[in-house]
Enzyme design. Structure first.
Site, PDB file in Angstrom:
ATOM      1  N   HIS A 205      51.798  43.661  38.500  1.00  0.00           N
ATOM      2  CA  HIS A 205      52.108  45.040  38.902  1.00  0.00           C
ATOM      3  C   HIS A 205      53.349  45.139  39.780  1.00  0.00           C
ATOM      4  O   HIS A 205      53.535  46.140  40.473  1.00  0.00           O
ATOM      5  CB  HIS A 205      50.895  45.657  39.626  1.00  0.00           C
TER       6      HIS A 205
ATOM      7  N   ASN B 135      33.541  38.078  44.970  1.00  0.00           N
ATOM      8  CA  ASN B 135      33.676  39.495  45.333  1.00  0.00           C
ATOM      9  C   ASN B 135      32.406  39.903  46.070  1.00  0.00           C
ATOM     10  O   ASN B 135      31.303  39.666  45.564  1.00  0.00           O
ATOM     11  CB  ASN B 135      33.854  40.347  44.056  1.00  0.00           C
ATOM     12  N   PRO B 136      32.516  40.508  47.242  1.00  0.00           N
ATOM     13  CA  PRO B 136      31.286  40.887  47.957  1.00  0.00           C
ATOM     14  C   PRO B 136      30.483  41.965  47.229  1.00  0.00           C
ATOM     15  O   PRO B 136      29.297  42.136  47.506  1.00  0.00           O
ATOM     16  CB  PRO B 136      31.790  41.439  49.305  1.00  0.00           C
TER      17      PRO B 136
ATOM     18  N   ALA C  92      36.621  36.503  50.147  1.00  0.00           N
ATOM     19  CA  ALA C  92      37.481  35.433  49.628  1.00  0.00           C
ATOM     20  C   ALA C  92      37.873  34.442  50.724  1.00  0.00           C
ATOM     21  O   ALA C  92      37.951  33.236  50.472  1.00  0.00           O
ATOM     22  CB  ALA C  92      38.729  36.045  49.004  1.00  0.00           C
TER      23      ALA C  92
ATOM     24  N   GLY D 183      38.375  39.174  44.139  1.00  0.00           N
ATOM     25  CA  GLY D 183      38.749  40.393  44.848  1.00  0.00           C
ATOM     26  C   GLY D 183      39.359  41.482  43.994  1.00  0.00           C
ATOM     27  O   GLY D 183      40.256  42.180  44.439  1.00  0.00           O
ATOM     28  N   THR D 184      38.854  41.619  42.781  1.00  0.00           N
ATOM     29  CA  THR D 184      39.330  42.743  41.973  1.00  0.00           C
ATOM     30  C   THR D 184      38.136  43.535  41.461  1.00  0.00           C
ATOM     31  O   THR D 184      37.099  42.956  41.108  1.00  0.00           O
ATOM     32  CB  THR D 184      40.227  42.291  40.798  1.00  0.00           C
TER      33      THR D 184
ATOM     34  N   ASN E 298      48.259  42.247  42.794  1.00  0.00           N
ATOM     35  CA  ASN E 298      48.722  42.720  44.101  1.00  0.00           C
ATOM     36  C   ASN E 298      50.239  42.817  44.138  1.00  0.00           C
ATOM     37  O   ASN E 298      50.936  42.003  43.546  1.00  0.00           O
ATOM     38  CB  ASN E 298      48.231  41.791  45.206  1.00  0.00           C
ATOM     39  N   VAL E 299      50.710  43.791  44.886  1.00  0.00           N
ATOM     40  CA  VAL E 299      52.163  43.998  45.001  1.00  0.00           C
ATOM     41  C   VAL E 299      52.648  43.567  46.383  1.00  0.00           C
ATOM     42  O   VAL E 299      53.793  43.793  46.737  1.00  0.00           O
ATOM     43  CB  VAL E 299      52.528  45.481  44.733  1.00  0.00           C
ATOM     44  N   ASP E 300      51.754  42.902  47.163  1.00  0.00           N
ATOM     45  CA  ASP E 300      52.102  42.631  48.570  1.00  0.00           C
ATOM     46  C   ASP E 300      52.895  41.339  48.783  1.00  0.00           C
ATOM     47  O   ASP E 300      53.382  41.081  49.888  1.00  0.00           O
ATOM     48  CB  ASP E 300      50.832  42.613  49.448  1.00  0.00           C
TER      49      ASP E 300
HETATM   50  P1  OAD Z   1      40.462  47.612  44.129  1.00  0.00           P
HETATM   51  O1  OAD Z   1      40.772  48.273  45.425  1.00  0.00           O
HETATM   52  O2  OAD Z   1      40.100  48.451  42.954  1.00  0.00           O
HETATM   53  O3  OAD Z   1      39.269  46.562  44.305  1.00  0.00           O
HETATM   54  C1  OAD Z   1      39.242  45.636  45.344  1.00  0.00           C
HETATM   55  C2  OAD Z   1      38.053  44.723  45.128  1.00  0.00           C
HETATM   56  O4  OAD Z   1      38.072  43.760  46.163  1.00  0.00           O
HETATM   57  C3  OAD Z   1      36.705  45.430  45.188  1.00  0.00           C
HETATM   58  O5  OAD Z   1      35.928  45.043  44.062  1.00  0.00           O
HETATM   59  C4  OAD Z   1      36.077  44.902  46.473  1.00  0.00           C
HETATM   60  O6  OAD Z   1      34.658  44.747  46.369  1.00  0.00           O
HETATM   61  C5  OAD Z   1      36.742  43.556  46.605  1.00  0.00           C
HETATM   62  N1  OAD Z   1      36.843  43.050  47.983  1.00  0.00           N
HETATM   63  C6  OAD Z   1      36.923  43.739  49.138  1.00  0.00           C
HETATM   64  N2  OAD Z   1      37.039  42.910  50.195  1.00  0.00           N
HETATM   65  C7  OAD Z   1      37.026  41.646  49.678  1.00  0.00           C
HETATM   66  C8  OAD Z   1      37.124  40.335  50.254  1.00  0.00           C
HETATM   67  N3  OAD Z   1      37.242  40.152  51.567  1.00  0.00           N
HETATM   68  N4  OAD Z   1      37.090  39.269  49.421  1.00  0.00           N
HETATM   69  C9  OAD Z   1      36.954  39.426  48.081  1.00  0.00           C
HETATM   70  N5  OAD Z   1      36.870  40.644  47.491  1.00  0.00           N
HETATM   71  C10 OAD Z   1      36.908  41.726  48.276  1.00  0.00           C
HETATM   72  O7  OAD Z   1      41.715  46.684  43.820  1.00  0.00           O
HETATM   73  P2  OAD Z   1      42.165  45.984  42.479  1.00  0.00           P
HETATM   74  O8  OAD Z   1      41.019  45.560  41.638  1.00  0.00           O
HETATM   75  O9  OAD Z   1      43.168  44.966  42.864  1.00  0.00           O
HETATM   76  O10 OAD Z   1      47.177  49.043  39.956  1.00  0.00           O
HETATM   77  O11 OAD Z   1      42.902  47.157  41.756  1.00  0.00           O
HETATM   78  C11 OAD Z   1      43.542  46.859  40.562  1.00  0.00           C
HETATM   79  C12 OAD Z   1      44.633  47.813  40.341  1.00  0.00           C
HETATM   80  O12 OAD Z   1      44.108  49.122  40.450  1.00  0.00           O
HETATM   81  C13 OAD Z   1      45.723  47.808  41.409  1.00  0.00           C
HETATM   82  O13 OAD Z   1      46.627  46.747  41.243  1.00  0.00           O
HETATM   83  C14 OAD Z   1      46.364  49.126  41.150  1.00  0.00           C
HETATM   84  C15 OAD Z   1      45.160  49.998  40.817  1.00  0.00           C
HETATM   85  O14 OAD Z   1      45.288  50.756  39.711  1.00  0.00           O
HETATM   86  C16 OAD Z   1      48.362  49.721  39.949  1.00  0.00           C
HETATM   87  O15 OAD Z   1      48.823  50.256  40.921  1.00  0.00           O
HETATM   88  C17 OAD Z   1      49.052  49.696  38.609  1.00  0.00           C
END
Ligand code: OAD
Length: 249
Positions: free
Chosen positions: A129, A222-223, A240, A196-197, A112-114
């Site tokens: 990132h 992860n849901p 989460a 959450g990824t 996360n970048v937040d």
């Molecule tokens: P994604 O948006 O791809 O995935 C988010 C994940 O969080 C999904 O699998 C959801 O099911 C899950 N999710 C949603 N709500 C949730 C909750 N309340 N609790 C737990 N999990 C939940 O995001 P990332 O996997 O972070 O990279 O994406 C990885 C990278 O993809 C990002 O950092 C970005 C992108 O490419 C760059 O910008 C380089």
């Protein structure tokens, strides 16, 4: 899954986290969802719905259309500045503190970048990132704390090149130190918590598998199912902000 199974899995995960000598955590956009930040792949709403993130988050896109890319990040930065860490972030702070109390190693790797892990109080955070709250110049990486209104993107006060967010774009290298720490942590932990990824973007996606190979217990929160789900040692199909506090309380 019935309630007994749920209780058993919670108990197993809690005990593993409480006894581990080294804990590694990987987080993605899902951990910030309950703070009100849309996940990376859900982020294109309103004015931005006609764009795909993959088409804006590149150096080529920035060179082709710097104003649009700057404006997209400015919009995202504003949203990030307006939200607070949630119970999931807080549970990871508590986990780090409990590791510190018993002399166990703790590493939190995030895509996360937040900046919400820092905002919550986590200390050993490796940002793979970058961080959307920081800005640097495109040509020479000069950091910029503030910039005048007007030009979009604004210009670097030192060299005059365009300012850009200090995040990793598709096709760019990850920060070396953060990546090295992440790989070390994954290979050396007893428990790896993946939260959450979507577990599809490399190299972060490989970290839980490296941990599994090294013999760690891998817990996924992860849901929705991901490519990791069927390999993980324990899975929690929930948000989460609910699951993590129950594992760390
Ligand atoms: P994604 O948006 O791809 O995935 C988010 C994940 O969080 C999904 O699998 C959801 O099911 C899950 N999710 C949603 N709500 C949730 C909750 N309340 N609790 C737990 N999990 C939940 O995001 P990332 O996997 O972070 O990279 O994406 C990885 C990278 O993809 C990002 O950092 C970005 C992108 O490419 C760059 O910008 C380089």
């Amino acid at each position: 899954m019935n309630l007994t199974d749920d209780r058993e899995r919670v108990a197993r995960a809690r005990e593993a986290l409480a006894c581990a000598r080294a804990v590694a955590v990987l987080t993605g956009a899902g951990i910030s969802a309950e703070s009100g930040i849309p996940t990376f792949r859900d982020a294109m709403t309103g004015l931005w719905s006609r764009f795909k993130p993959e088409d804006l988050a590149t150096a080529e896109a920035f060179q082709r259309d710097p104003r649009t890319v700057w404006d997209w990040y400015a919009w995202r930065r504003e949203r990030v500045n307006g939200v607070q860490p949630n119970a999931g972030h807080a549970a990871l702070v508590a986990l780090e503190q409990s590791c510190a109390r018993r002399g166990a190693r703790f590493d939190l790797v995030t895509q996360n970048v937040d900046g919400l892990h820092h905002a919550a109080g986590s200390r050993r955070v490796h940002e793979l990132h970058g961080n959307i709250r920081r800005v640097r110049c495109f040509a020479n990486d000069h950091p910029a704390e503030r910039w005048p209104d007007g030009d979009r993107p604004p210009r670097c006060a030192v060299c005059g090149s365009m300012l850009r967010p200090d995040v990793v774009w598709f096709g760019e290298s990850l920060p070396e130190a953060a990546l090295a720490e992440a790989m070390r942590a994954a290979g050396a932990c007893d428990v790896f918590l993946c939260v959450g990824t979507s577990a599809v973007v490399e190299p972060a996606a490989s970290l839980p598998f490296a941990a599994l190979e090294a013999g760690a217990l891998v817990i996924e929160v992860n849901p929705h199912p991901t490519p990791l789900t069927r390999h993980a040692s324990i899975t929690f199909a929930g948000p989460a902000g609910i699951v993590l506090p129950s594992l760390v309380a």
